[in-house]
Design a protein around this motif. Structure first.
Motif, mmCIF file in Angstrom:
data_model
loop_
_atom_site.group_PDB
_atom_site.id
_atom_site.type_symbol
_atom_site.label_atom_id
_atom_site.label_comp_id
_atom_site.label_asym_id
_atom_site.label_seq_id
_atom_site.Cartn_x
_atom_site.Cartn_y
_atom_site.Cartn_z
ATOM 1 N N SER A 83 -0.617 0.767 -2.269
ATOM 2 C CA SER A 83 0.693 0.351 -1.777
ATOM 3 C C SER A 83 1.553 -0.158 -2.938
ATOM 4 O O SER A 83 1.817 0.581 -3.881
ATOM 5 C CB SER A 83 0.537 -0.688 -0.671
ATOM 6 O OG SER A 83 1.764 -0.936 -0.008
ATOM 7 N N SER A 107 -1.563 5.170 -0.497
ATOM 8 C CA SER A 107 -0.437 4.668 0.314
ATOM 9 C C SER A 107 0.773 4.415 -0.594
ATOM 10 O O SER A 107 1.304 3.308 -0.663
ATOM 11 C CB SER A 107 -0.850 3.389 1.051
ATOM 12 O OG SER A 107 -2.010 3.607 1.823
ATOM 13 N N HIS A 233 -2.655 2.301 6.654
ATOM 14 C CA HIS A 233 -2.148 1.910 5.344
ATOM 15 C C HIS A 233 -3.237 1.415 4.404
ATOM 16 O O HIS A 233 -3.054 1.469 3.189
ATOM 17 C CB HIS A 233 -1.084 0.821 5.534
ATOM 18 C CG HIS A 233 -0.218 0.585 4.339
ATOM 19 N ND1 HIS A 233 0.543 1.581 3.760
ATOM 20 C CD2 HIS A 233 0.022 -0.541 3.611
ATOM 21 C CE1 HIS A 233 1.216 1.082 2.739
ATOM 22 N NE2 HIS A 233 0.906 -0.194 2.611
#
Length: 258
Positions: A83, A107, A233
């Motif tokens: 992320s 992600s 995620h």
């Protein structure tokens, strides 16, 4: 910077996402330490690394990671970022390519679109407006984990662990990190990454759906793109055996070519 190191073998640097401490990688630190020398750390304002007063960007955090590798005398490493950590890993590969043996971007995104900007802007508001830490986490985790993780008690367990953790990020740290991630833009520069790259996306990810990862993979020369269809995620937490097998196979292939 707070650093945790485990294992022996080829060097691996793990870069966490928004507000996450090194402990978020526990399933990798435990399961892969028999094959790799793993380094996890707390980004600025996360865990036990203090939040600086001066402004910072994703590029600043990439320079932090580079300084850490050099301080630990690690000449090159397999770098895995999740992320927000994946955006740091992108900048690390662009700004300090000599340190990168390979990249795993989980992600990830190249540039926030309108949907993504709206999501992060809402999180920024939520961090300050939620009536309690528990309320913030319960709302935030709706975007992060799969429906099965909510149904089987995984999210409840993670929530309790986070609430009990003594080094939680401040609201300011979360908001300033979000500001940095909102400003991230490597869309026109990813073609300059030369390291072998694996891009992973969760098929159920509402935050960084596969279309974002596809753009990143298509922009990096020879990058591999794989979708984990039943994951959201944070597959490295929800499905660590699957995630670990994916990255282990990739790292072994990279090492075998050298």
């Amino acid at each position: 910077m707070w650093v945790e190191r485990r294992g022996t073998g080829p060097e691996v640097l793990l870069i966490a996402g928004l507000g996450d401490p090194a402990e978020v990688w526990q399933f990798q630190l435990e399961a892969l330490a028999d094959r790799y020398r793993l380094t996890a750390f707390d980004n600025r304002g996360a865990g036990r690394t203090p939040l600086p007063t001066e402004p910072f960007t994703v590029a600043t955090m990439a320079d932090d990671a580079a300084a850490l590798l050099r301080a630990l005398e690690i000449p090159t490493a397999h770098v895995a970022g999740f992320s927000g950590g994946s955006t740091i890993a992108q900048e690390l590969a662009l700004r300090h390519p000599e340190l990168i043996r390979s990249l795993v971007l989980d992600s990830t995104w190249a540039r926030p679109d309108a949907y993504f900007r709206a999501t992060l802007t809402f999180w920024r508001w939520l961090a300050g407006a939620a009536p309690s830490e528990r309320a913030f986490l319960e709302a935030f985790y709706l975007w992060i984990y799969t429906p099965r993780a909510h149904a089987d008690g995984t999210v409840e367990k993670i929530t309790e662990e986070v609430l009990a953790f003594p080094h939680k990020p401040s609201t300011e740290a979360i908001q300033r990190s979000i500001d940095a991630f909102l400003a991230h833009d490597t869309a026109g520069r990813l073609a300059h990454i030369t390291a072998p790259t694996l891009v992973l996306a969760g098929g159920l990810d509402m935050v960084a759906p596969p279309r974002y990862g596809r753009i990143v993979a298509d922009s990096i020369p020879h990058a591999r793109f794989e979708v984990l269809p039943e994951e959201a995620h944070q597959p490295f937490q929800e499905a660590p055996d699957l995630f670990n097998a994916q990255v282990d196979t990739f790292w072994r292939q990279v090492d075998a070519r050298d």
